[in-house]
Design a protein around this motif. Structure first.
Motif, short mmCIF file in Angstrom:
data_model
loop_
_atom_site.label_atom_id
_atom_site.label_comp_id
_atom_site.label_asym_id
_atom_site.label_seq_id
_atom_site.Cartn_x
_atom_site.Cartn_y
_atom_site.Cartn_z
N LEU A 41 0.80 -1.22 0.00
CA LEU A 41 0.00 0.00 0.00
C LEU A 41 0.84 1.28 0.00
O LEU A 41 0.31 2.35 0.23
CB LEU A 41 -0.96 -0.01 1.19
CG LEU A 41 -1.93 -1.19 1.21
CD1 LEU A 41 -2.86 -1.09 2.40
CD2 LEU A 41 -2.73 -1.27 -0.08
N ARG A 60 -7.10 4.72 -3.28
CA ARG A 60 -6.02 3.79 -3.59
C ARG A 60 -6.70 2.47 -3.90
O ARG A 60 -7.54 2.00 -3.14
CB ARG A 60 -5.09 3.65 -2.39
CG ARG A 60 -3.94 2.69 -2.61
CD ARG A 60 -3.05 2.63 -1.39
NE ARG A 60 -3.85 2.35 -0.20
CZ ARG A 60 -3.56 2.82 1.01
NH1 ARG A 60 -2.51 3.57 1.20
NH2 ARG A 60 -4.32 2.52 2.03
N THR A 61 -6.38 1.88 -5.02
CA THR A 61 -6.95 0.59 -5.36
C THR A 61 -5.83 -0.44 -5.41
O THR A 61 -4.75 -0.16 -5.93
CB THR A 61 -7.76 0.66 -6.68
OG1 THR A 61 -8.39 -0.59 -6.91
CG2 THR A 61 -6.91 1.06 -7.86
N SER A 62 -6.08 -1.58 -4.79
CA SER A 62 -5.04 -2.61 -4.67
C SER A 62 -5.71 -3.95 -4.38
O SER A 62 -6.93 -4.07 -4.46
CB SER A 62 -4.08 -2.26 -3.53
OG SER A 62 -4.74 -2.38 -2.30
N ASN A 74 -9.50 2.86 0.41
CA ASN A 74 -8.85 1.74 -0.27
C ASN A 74 -9.96 0.89 -0.85
O ASN A 74 -10.83 0.41 -0.12
CB ASN A 74 -7.99 0.91 0.69
CG ASN A 74 -7.08 -0.01 -0.09
OD1 ASN A 74 -6.07 0.41 -0.60
ND2 ASN A 74 -7.49 -1.26 -0.22
#
Length: 87
Positions: A41, A60-62, A74
């Protein structure tokens, strides 16, 4: 070339030291988006953008699970197409 995320148009941002994967506009907000292909991250460019421009929402994309912390969302990669509904 990616032209939209979740039916929102996307843009690109770069400075001398950082670059973001995407910027999206939703209503009157510019939302920075950092895409990570792993569970890592670390998002230095997103952090730099947030410090400089203080956006209300950042994404934030993960591979990590959903999480919200001080305006940083996220969103798992598999659900990025639903970003409009999430924000």
């Amino acid at each position: 070339m990616l032209k939209e995320i979740g039916h929102l148009p996307v843009f690109y941002w770069a400075s001398n030291r950082a670059e973001l994967d995407f910027l999206i506009q939703y209503k009157n907000n510019i939302i920075p988006v950092e895409a990570k292909a792993t569970i890592n991250l670390q998002a230095k460019s997103l952090k730099s953008f947030r410090q400089k421009y203080e956006p209300k929402i950042s994404i934030r994309t993960s591979l990590a699970d959903y999480e919200e912390n001080n305006g940083l969302l996220n969103i798992p990669l598999y659900d990025i197409e639903n970003v409009k509904e999430i924000i």
